[in-house]
Design an enzyme around this catalytic site. Sequence first.
Site, PDB file in Angstrom:
ATOM      1  N   ASP A  10       0.845  -1.200   0.000  1.00 38.06           N
ATOM      2  CA  ASP A  10       0.000   0.000   0.000  1.00 38.06           C
ATOM      3  C   ASP A  10       0.876   1.243   0.000  1.00 38.06           C
ATOM      4  O   ASP A  10       1.057   1.901   1.030  1.00 38.06           O
ATOM      5  CB  ASP A  10      -0.959  -0.042   1.197  1.00 38.06           C
ATOM      6  N   LYS A  32       0.907  -8.067  -2.677  1.00 39.58           N
ATOM      7  CA  LYS A  32      -0.463  -7.660  -3.049  1.00 39.58           C
ATOM      8  C   LYS A  32      -0.446  -6.232  -3.597  1.00 39.58           C
ATOM      9  O   LYS A  32       0.079  -5.321  -2.960  1.00 39.58           O
ATOM     10  CB  LYS A  32      -1.386  -7.723  -1.832  1.00 39.58           C
ATOM     11  N   ASP A  59      -5.430  -7.190  -6.120  1.00 41.76           N
ATOM     12  CA  ASP A  59      -6.584  -7.029  -5.216  1.00 41.76           C
ATOM     13  C   ASP A  59      -7.453  -5.871  -5.708  1.00 41.76           C
ATOM     14  O   ASP A  59      -7.456  -4.788  -5.137  1.00 41.76           O
ATOM     15  CB  ASP A  59      -6.031  -6.756  -3.808  1.00 41.76           C
ATOM     16  N   LEU A  60      -8.197  -6.125  -6.806  1.00 35.96           N
ATOM     17  CA  LEU A  60      -9.021  -5.046  -7.370  1.00 35.96           C
ATOM     18  C   LEU A  60     -10.513  -5.291  -7.146  1.00 35.96           C
ATOM     19  O   LEU A  60     -11.344  -4.486  -7.571  1.00 35.96           O
ATOM     20  CB  LEU A  60      -8.709  -4.861  -8.862  1.00 35.96           C
ATOM     21  N   LYS A  61     -10.857  -6.393  -6.503  1.00 37.04           N
ATOM     22  CA  LYS A  61     -12.234  -6.662  -6.048  1.00 37.04           C
ATOM     23  C   LYS A  61     -13.289  -6.293  -7.091  1.00 37.04           C
ATOM     24  O   LYS A  61     -14.179  -5.471  -6.850  1.00 37.04           O
ATOM     25  CB  LYS A  61     -12.515  -5.879  -4.755  1.00 37.04           C
ATOM     26  N   HIS A  63     -16.512  -5.995  -9.246  1.00 41.19           N
ATOM     27  CA  HIS A  63     -17.934  -6.143  -8.907  1.00 41.19           C
ATOM     28  C   HIS A  63     -18.731  -5.361  -9.943  1.00 41.19           C
ATOM     29  O   HIS A  63     -18.825  -4.131  -9.869  1.00 41.19           O
ATOM     30  CB  HIS A  63     -18.179  -5.583  -7.483  1.00 41.19           C
ATOM     31  N   ASP A  64     -19.297  -6.083 -10.928  1.00 37.84           N
ATOM     32  CA  ASP A  64     -20.024  -5.410 -12.014  1.00 37.84           C
ATOM     33  C   ASP A  64     -20.902  -6.472 -12.669  1.00 37.84           C
ATOM     34  O   ASP A  64     -21.017  -7.582 -12.156  1.00 37.84           O
ATOM     35  CB  ASP A  64     -19.004  -4.792 -12.995  1.00 37.84           C
ATOM     36  N   ILE A  65     -21.480  -6.166 -13.815  1.00 41.63           N
ATOM     37  CA  ILE A  65     -22.271  -7.188 -14.498  1.00 41.63           C
ATOM     38  C   ILE A  65     -21.324  -8.314 -14.966  1.00 41.63           C
ATOM     39  O   ILE A  65     -20.119  -8.078 -15.155  1.00 41.63           O
ATOM     40  CB  ILE A  65     -23.078  -6.602 -15.685  1.00 41.63           C
ATOM     41  N   PRO A  66     -21.872  -9.536 -15.129  1.00 44.86           N
ATOM     42  CA  PRO A  66     -20.999 -10.680 -15.418  1.00 44.86           C
ATOM     43  C   PRO A  66     -20.050 -10.468 -16.600  1.00 44.86           C
ATOM     44  O   PRO A  66     -18.854 -10.770 -16.509  1.00 44.86           O
ATOM     45  CB  PRO A  66     -22.001 -11.813 -15.701  1.00 44.86           C
ATOM     46  N   THR A  68     -18.773  -7.758 -17.909  1.00 46.58           N
ATOM     47  CA  THR A  68     -17.703  -6.786 -17.623  1.00 46.58           C
ATOM     48  C   THR A  68     -16.662  -7.397 -16.688  1.00 46.58           C
ATOM     49  O   THR A  68     -15.453  -7.226 -16.891  1.00 46.58           O
ATOM     50  CB  THR A  68     -18.315  -5.516 -16.997  1.00 46.58           C
ATOM     51  N   THR A 118     -14.662  -6.340   6.029  1.00 47.60           N
ATOM     52  CA  THR A 118     -14.558  -6.325   7.499  1.00 47.60           C
ATOM     53  C   THR A 118     -14.984  -4.975   8.069  1.00 47.60           C
ATOM     54  O   THR A 118     -15.197  -4.841   9.266  1.00 47.60           O
ATOM     55  CB  THR A 118     -13.121  -6.678   7.949  1.00 47.60           C
ATOM     56  N   GLN A 188      -7.506  -1.418  11.951  1.00 49.70           N
ATOM     57  CA  GLN A 188      -8.115  -2.757  11.957  1.00 49.70           C
ATOM     58  C   GLN A 188      -8.694  -3.010  13.350  1.00 49.70           C
ATOM     59  O   GLN A 188      -8.056  -2.701  14.351  1.00 49.70           O
ATOM     60  CB  GLN A 188      -7.062  -3.840  11.651  1.00 49.70           C
ATOM     61  N   GLY A 208       0.111  -5.613   5.882  1.00 53.15           N
ATOM     62  CA  GLY A 208       0.588  -4.358   5.290  1.00 53.15           C
ATOM     63  C   GLY A 208       1.464  -3.586   6.254  1.00 53.15           C
ATOM     64  O   GLY A 208       2.649  -3.881   6.411  1.00 53.15           O
ATOM     65  N   ARG A 209       0.850  -2.611   6.929  1.00 49.08           N
ATOM     66  CA  ARG A 209       1.625  -1.666   7.736  1.00 49.08           C
ATOM     67  C   ARG A 209       2.575  -2.262   8.769  1.00 49.08           C
ATOM     68  O   ARG A 209       3.669  -1.702   8.958  1.00 49.08           O
ATOM     69  CB  ARG A 209       0.661  -0.653   8.379  1.00 49.08           C
TER      70      ARG A 209
HETATM   71  O1  C5P Z   1      -1.877  -2.465   6.805  1.00 44.06           O
HETATM   72  P1  C5P Z   1      -2.791  -3.644   6.971  1.00 44.06           P
HETATM   73  O2  C5P Z   1      -2.069  -4.900   7.457  1.00 44.06           O
HETATM   74  O3  C5P Z   1      -3.999  -3.331   7.806  1.00 44.06           O
HETATM   75  O4  C5P Z   1      -3.279  -3.951   5.480  1.00 44.06           O
HETATM   76  C1  C5P Z   1      -4.288  -4.875   5.194  1.00 44.06           C
HETATM   77  C2  C5P Z   1      -4.503  -4.941   3.710  1.00 44.06           C
HETATM   78  O5  C5P Z   1      -5.589  -5.831   3.460  1.00 44.06           O
HETATM   79  C3  C5P Z   1      -4.896  -3.603   3.075  1.00 44.06           C
HETATM   80  O6  C5P Z   1      -4.330  -3.584   1.768  1.00 44.06           O
HETATM   81  C4  C5P Z   1      -6.393  -3.656   3.004  1.00 44.06           C
HETATM   82  O7  C5P Z   1      -6.910  -2.929   1.926  1.00 44.06           O
HETATM   83  C5  C5P Z   1      -6.649  -5.147   2.792  1.00 44.06           C
HETATM   84  N1  C5P Z   1      -7.945  -5.624   3.251  1.00 44.06           N
HETATM   85  C6  C5P Z   1      -8.385  -5.500   4.572  1.00 44.06           C
HETATM   86  N2  C5P Z   1      -9.638  -5.944   4.947  1.00 44.06           N
HETATM   87  C7  C5P Z   1     -10.444  -6.526   4.049  1.00 44.06           C
HETATM   88  C8  C5P Z   1     -10.023  -6.676   2.722  1.00 44.06           C
HETATM   89  C9  C5P Z   1      -8.762  -6.203   2.356  1.00 44.06           C
HETATM   90  O8  C5P Z   1      -7.656  -4.989   5.407  1.00 44.06           O
HETATM   91  N3  C5P Z   1     -11.610  -7.009   4.434  1.00 44.06           N
END
Ligand code: C5P
Length: 227
Positions: A10, A32, A59-61, A63-66, A68, A118, A188, A208-209
């Site tokens: 990120d 990712k 990780d582009l998730k 979500h659109d019509i099938p 697309t 989440t 989180q 991530g962080r």
């Molecule tokens: O920095 P951190 O460990 O919180 O990063 C978590 C990564 O997972 C981020 O890129 C965040 O967008 C992704 N993510 C998340 N919760 C979700 C789906 C994806 O934290 N439900």
Amino acid sequence: MSSKLIIALDFPTAEQALQFVKPLSPEQCKLKVGFELYVAAGPDFVRRLVDQGFDVFLDLKFHDIPNTVASACRAAAKLGVWMMNVHAFGGEAMLLAAQDAVNTATHAPKLIAVTVLTSMDKNQLNSIGLNIDPAVQVQRLAQLTQRCGLDGIVCSAQEAKGLRQQLGQNFLLVTPGIRPLGTDKGDQSRVMTPEKAVLAGVSYMVVGRPITQAANAQKIIEQIYNC
Ligand code: C5P
């Protein structure tokens, strides 16, 4: 041993991300690429990571019509990514179209689905007309995802134990919200340590962080690799 660690890159620019990736090896971790970096750095950046030998989770998730979503999946598969995702909320027809598109790719990536974000609690689900407990909705979407032939889901590590029992050993459970002991939770709320997440049966942990902002990233990477 193959690493269960997926590092969330990120970063706002390709330069910053590449600087971070320089000392890493593909054996230690997968990478990712999410919205921020993809919008800033684009497909060439993803190809560059793939060319360096990394398994890349795009990780582009979608979500659109099938139609697309299927087209987007086909385009993503051409980048050579290891895994990508869609939203299970897109429904059965969309999930089947996405999986069909992936199946026809020369190098088919793993395809997983996001169940309930989440960040969505019971009130938030209610506000979009779903009077249901988030955990029940996660189970429902996880089962739908499995029926449609996808490889797995993104879920919270706190849901992993029950989902592993219901969905079997081969279904991928990919979990963010992982926090090694002593690291900051950030935004989180429902976090779990890597050790506990592995015991709960997760397949891959997205971190991530706690790594990207650590004074000693290698130390945390090794700690997670060894758990
Ligand atoms: O920095 P951190 O460990 O919180 O990063 C978590 C990564 O997972 C981020 O890129 C965040 O967008 C992704 N993510 C998340 N919760 C979700 C789906 C994806 O934290 N439900």
